[in-house]
Design an enzyme around this catalytic site. Structure first.
Site: not given
Length: 286
Positions: A171, A96, A239
């Protein structure tokens, strides 16, 4: 069957590589800490000496690492993927990262003659083990077609989302919603229990109504048992929340709820829960 490489054997990568091996793929593995390769080598995988070596010897190389810096590092330098990919072979980054990092990696790979696909996944440790991940693929369509048999082993759904950057964006959108939901869920459970309600009953009532969902079911039990066994490390969720808020800035899209949820995850990081499961955000709330 195509020969595949797999770089990064953490919580997710190891399970995914194992599924490919068990499905009969010819798998070559590499990990920064080589000891993590042993279990797969015992089961029939080959061990690569560097990302370059793996990319040079496999039709398609998959990667699953923790963050944008690690994803970039795999591709760069004399031992990196770009140095070994050569003409026509494929590289699929399942980490990711933000769309900017993804585009940088795409450029490195295509400049070297390779084909590139970003394919971040939605799902944590158990879906990785069960082969039921949702794989968000974007980039070279011919590579998507070639990688599809492997995707079908690792996941239950792998839509093609268009050009590089769109997998990363999908995502971030999904994880931003997940982080926001987990944050309000933690607050609700804390409030209910402080008001004298039974935690288990709160979960049962939620599960019977319009808000029933697998995450509340799974994480709810963890919160009540104060069990923060890691399937998705909290630092990675923070994050993703940070990257989503940054994307909002870029596109002039207000994200007040996501911004506040991001602060809750930052508080949990500061309190020392970075390596625990995302459910540990509950600890700073209660």
């Amino acid at each position: 069957m195509a020969s595949v490489g797999f770089l990064g054997l953490g919580i997710m990568g190891k399970a995914m590589a194992l599924n490919l091996l068990n499905a009969g793929f010819d798998v070559t593995v590499w990990n920064r800490n080589p000891e993590k390769c042993t279990e797969l080598v015992v089961k029939g995988a080959h061990q690569g000496i560097s990302p370059k070596d793996v990319a040079a010897n496999c039709d398609i190389t998959f990667a699953m690492v923790s963050d944008p810096d690690a994803a970039l590092a795999l591709c760069q330098g004399p031992d990196g993927v770009a140095a070994g990919i050569g003409s026509g072979r494929g590289y699929v980054d399942m980490s990711t990262v933000d769309d900017g990092t993804s585009k940088t990696i795409a450029h490195l790979i295509t400049q070297a003659g390779g084909r590139f696909l970003e394919a971040p996944v939605s799902g944590t440790k158990k879906p990785a083990e069960d082969g039921t991940l949702i794989i968000l693929a974007a980039g070279d369509q011919s590579l998507y077609d070639d990688a599809k048999p492997a995707f079908d082993v690792m996941g239950k759904m792998s839509p093609y989302l268009g050009e590089v950057g769109q997998g990363a964006n999908m995502k971030l959108v999904v994880n931003m919603m997940m982080g926001g939901m987990l944050s309000i869920f933690s607050e609700g459970l804390s409030l209910g229990q402080k008001a004298g309600l039974d935690g288990q009953q709160i979960l049962e009532i939620l599960d019977a109504g319009a808000m029933a969902n697998p995450m509340f079911k799974g994480k709810g039990a963890m919160l009540l048992n104060e069990d923060y066994t890691t399937s998705f490390p909290l630092k990675h969720m923070q994050k993703d929340m940070r990257l989503a808020v940054a994307l909002g800035d870029q596109l002039d899209q207000p994200l007040p709820t996501a911004a506040i949820a991001n602060e809750a995850f930052k508080q949990a990081m500061k309190a020392g829960f970075a390596d625990e499961d995302i459910a540990a955000v509950y600890k700073v709330v209660k």
